[in-house]
Design a protein around this motif. Structure first.
Motif, PDB file in Angstrom:
ATOM      1  N   UNK A 183      47.326  30.136  32.533  1.00 49.41           N
ATOM      2  CA  UNK A 183      46.652  30.126  33.589  1.00 49.41           C
ATOM      3  C   UNK A 183      45.992  31.614  33.855  1.00 49.41           C
ATOM      4  N   UNK A 184      46.887  32.702  33.769  1.00 47.51           N
ATOM      5  CA  UNK A 184      46.891  33.815  34.333  1.00 47.51           C
ATOM      6  C   UNK A 184      45.849  34.369  33.486  1.00 47.51           C
ATOM      7  N   UNK A 185      44.822  35.273  33.876  1.00 49.37           N
ATOM      8  CA  UNK A 185      43.661  36.096  33.035  1.00 49.37           C
ATOM      9  C   UNK A 185      44.546  37.134  32.087  1.00 49.37           C
ATOM     10  N   UNK A 186      43.786  37.668  31.185  1.00 50.95           N
ATOM     11  CA  UNK A 186      44.327  38.401  30.005  1.00 50.95           C
ATOM     12  C   UNK A 186      45.066  39.471  30.819  1.00 50.95           C
ATOM     13  N   UNK A 187      44.536  40.176  31.968  1.00 53.88           N
ATOM     14  CA  UNK A 187      45.332  41.133  32.672  1.00 53.88           C
ATOM     15  C   UNK A 187      45.673  40.160  33.976  1.00 53.88           C
ATOM     16  N   UNK A 188      46.900  40.082  34.290  1.00 52.25           N
ATOM     17  CA  UNK A 188      47.183  39.180  35.533  1.00 52.25           C
ATOM     18  C   UNK A 188      46.719  39.791  36.842  1.00 52.25           C
ATOM     19  N   UNK A 189      46.676  41.147  36.706  1.00 51.71           N
ATOM     20  CA  UNK A 189      45.967  41.819  38.165  1.00 51.71           C
ATOM     21  C   UNK A 189      44.834  41.132  38.475  1.00 51.71           C
ATOM     22  N   UNK A 190      43.922  40.780  37.741  1.00 51.48           N
ATOM     23  CA  UNK A 190      42.406  40.176  38.004  1.00 51.48           C
ATOM     24  C   UNK A 190      42.945  38.719  38.871  1.00 51.48           C
ATOM     25  N   UNK A 191      44.009  38.168  38.674  1.00 51.58           N
ATOM     26  CA  UNK A 191      44.328  37.206  39.586  1.00 51.58           C
ATOM     27  C   UNK A 191      45.266  37.640  40.696  1.00 51.58           C
ATOM     28  N   UNK A 192      46.245  38.000  40.479  1.00 58.75           N
ATOM     29  CA  UNK A 192      47.409  38.387  41.514  1.00 58.75           C
ATOM     30  C   UNK A 192      46.819  39.466  42.454  1.00 58.75           C
ATOM     31  N   UNK A 193      45.984  40.158  41.975  1.00 60.26           N
ATOM     32  CA  UNK A 193      45.506  41.404  42.994  1.00 60.26           C
ATOM     33  C   UNK A 193      44.072  40.788  43.612  1.00 60.26           C
ATOM     34  N   UNK A 194      43.731  39.645  43.542  1.00 61.92           N
ATOM     35  CA  UNK A 194      42.637  39.191  44.381  1.00 61.92           C
ATOM     36  C   UNK A 194      41.263  39.433  43.645  1.00 61.92           C
ATOM     37  N   UNK A 195      41.235  40.072  42.696  1.00 58.31           N
ATOM     38  CA  UNK A 195      39.905  40.623  42.146  1.00 58.31           C
ATOM     39  C   UNK A 195      38.997  39.509  41.488  1.00 58.31           C
ATOM     40  N   UNK A 196      39.647  38.580  41.036  1.00 61.17           N
ATOM     41  CA  UNK A 196      38.957  37.366  40.570  1.00 61.17           C
ATOM     42  C   UNK A 196      38.432  36.525  41.612  1.00 61.17           C
ATOM     43  N   UNK A 197      39.143  36.378  42.684  1.00 60.49           N
ATOM     44  CA  UNK A 197      38.688  35.526  43.902  1.00 60.49           C
ATOM     45  C   UNK A 197      37.700  36.401  44.469  1.00 60.49           C
ATOM     46  N   UNK A 198      37.735  37.700  44.766  1.00 67.18           N
ATOM     47  CA  UNK A 198      36.710  38.792  45.191  1.00 67.18           C
ATOM     48  C   UNK A 198      35.404  38.288  44.467  1.00 67.18           C
ATOM     49  N   UNK A 199      35.290  38.506  43.066  1.00 67.22           N
ATOM     50  CA  UNK A 199      34.120  38.281  42.481  1.00 67.22           C
ATOM     51  C   UNK A 199      33.377  36.867  42.695  1.00 67.22           C
ATOM     52  N   UNK A 200      34.337  35.919  42.834  1.00 65.85           N
ATOM     53  CA  UNK A 200      33.792  34.637  43.196  1.00 65.85           C
ATOM     54  C   UNK A 200      33.270  34.252  44.594  1.00 65.85           C
ATOM     55  N   UNK A 201      33.815  35.108  45.428  1.00 64.39           N
ATOM     56  CA  UNK A 201      33.359  34.959  46.896  1.00 64.39           C
ATOM     57  C   UNK A 201      32.073  35.748  46.979  1.00 64.39           C
ATOM     58  N   UNK A 202      31.926  36.841  46.383  1.00 65.21           N
ATOM     59  CA  UNK A 202      30.786  37.592  46.081  1.00 65.21           C
ATOM     60  C   UNK A 202      29.669  36.939  45.556  1.00 65.21           C
ATOM     61  N   UNK A 203      29.907  35.957  44.667  1.00 64.79           N
ATOM     62  CA  UNK A 203      28.652  35.345  44.113  1.00 64.79           C
ATOM     63  C   UNK A 203      28.366  34.223  45.061  1.00 64.79           C
TER      64      UNK A 203
END
Ligand code: HSE
Length: 398
Positions: A183-203
């Motif tokens: 499930x986790x991205x290649x670098x888990x920071x993108x998920x666990x630090x919230x960056x992935x969700x941040x990009x999605x809410x930006x979109x």
């Protein structure tokens, strides 16, 4: 016959190939003619996989082939995805993608390039995996002013928080499990630090406002500091802890943020568990509406990309209007947003001295107490918390 290509044969790319091969007949019926995958681009070899018949290692094969009208970009990352996408659009090929990083960073620009070349740039899979949310925002909800979008937009962290809640496990153990499940991205920071969700809410905020939202402006806090003890309190309070991405209309703009929150059973997001995602949209006429489903994973995400390819095939030579201009939106400062805050402190006296009329919670954790503050602004909370000895803080979503 319409010919297409897939760039990237990783998890999502192989899923797109599988979706189209499995549902070929249905897809062709819906397109009105055959949609044929002519190339799959990847640097690797896949011995024994039927993809070998159409595999290429050279992007130039795709770009120079005028028969290819639709390209799925499922490589992920910014480079060379950005350059390849630009070149495809400029060459008159529609591009469908799951690449939220690229959409968040260059969405408005790529939509404009697509428009200039009478093709489409579609990105349903970039938010919420298989959940239709981009298309509803862009077509069904256009008569509404969007007052709020809030959601659980990251499957990995939702899976982890669900495991922590259900099994009383530590953060580090659940992270390992999420990675093992892929499930986790290649670098888990993108998920666990919230960056992935941040990009999605930006979109989503860009689509709600019609302007480019810079994701770097969005306050983002991940789940790395959430502990087993936090869940003891959550249970006592009959709440769930979720990583919430939200965007609320403030005057002519929006206030967006990503952070863990305590949410009560009354909130429909409470029961969104495991790898599932959900997006709650509130329109000024519509009221509230919720979109729920598989937010991550090979086939759900691939299904959304393939659905966009069908749409692109049905609209060859026609532009699907997207309301997202390159003009930048200045977000409202999150410091001015108000809410309640849950804090863990050494004693009830300390909590009261610091935050006044608090609601106290004892979860049996030695040497501390939980307290929920009255509603106050982020700035006010930060000021009061400055000299207080706070063990941890989680925002409360009412
Ligand atoms: N890593 C992402 C998630 C994949 O867990 O939601 C889907 O964007």
């Amino acid at each position: 016959m319409i010919k297409a290509a897939i760039m990237g044969y990783g998890t999502v790319g192989s899923g797109v190939y599988e979706v189209i091969r499995t549902n070929q007949k249905e897809i062709d019926k819906k397109v009105g003619q055959e949609l044929q995958i002519k190339y799959v681009l990847d640097l690797r070899e896949f011995p024994g996989d039927p993809v070998m018949e159409v595999l290429t290692h050279d992007f130039e094969d795709i770009i120079n082939d005028d028969e290819v009208r639709i390209v799925a970009e499922v490589m992920g990352g910014l480079h060379p995805a950005y350059e390849f996408t630009r070149r495809c659009l400029e060459a008159g090929k529609s591009v469908c993608t799951s690449n939220k990083e690229l959409v968040a960073e260059h969405g408005a620009e790529l939509i404009q390039i697509a428009k200039d070349h009478q093709v489409n740039y579609l990105f349903e899979a970039s938010v919420g995996g298989g959940i239709p949310i981009i298309r509803p925002l862009n077509s069904s909800l256009t008569a509404d002013v969007i007052l709020e979008i809030s959601g659980i937009l990251n499957g990995t962290t939702n899976y982890m928080l669900t495991k922590m809640a259900d099994e009383g496990l530590d953060y580090a153990d659940v992270l390992k499990e999420a990675q093992a499940k892929g499930y986790a991205e290649l670098h888990p920071e993108a998920d666990v630090e919230g960056w992935d969700a941040c990009r999605k809410i930006a979109i989503l905020t860009s689509l709600a406002s019609g302007n480019q939202v810079d994701f770097g402006q969005i306050y983002t806090e991940g789940i790395t500091k959430i502990t087993k003890e936090d869940f003891l309190y959550a249970k006592k309070m009959k709440c769930a802890i979720k990583l919430l991405a939200s965007s609320k209309k403030v005057g002519d703009t929006y206030c967006a943020m990503v952070s863990p929150v305590l949410i009560s059973r009354d909130n429909p997001l409470y029961m969104v568990n495991d790898v599932f995602n959900a997006v709650k949209v509130e329109g000024n006429m519509l009221g509230a509406s919720m979109f729920y489903g598989s937010g991550a994973g090979k086939l759900p995400t691939a299904s959304a990309v393939a659905g966009d390819m069908v749409d692109a095939a049905r609209h060859l030579g026609k532009i699907i209007t997207l309301f997202w201009s390159p003009e930048k939106l200045t977000l409202a400062p999150m410091e001015e947003s108000s809410k309640r805050f849950f804090v863990r402190m050494k004693s009830a006296e300390a909590a009261k001295a610091c935050f006044g009329d608090v609601e106290l919670w004892d979860a049996g954790v030695q040497g501390e107490i939980g307290a929920v503050t009255p509603v106050m602004s982020e700035a006010e909370f930060a000021k009061k918390a400055r000299d207080a000895q706070i063990i941890s803080m989680i925002r409360v979503e009412d």
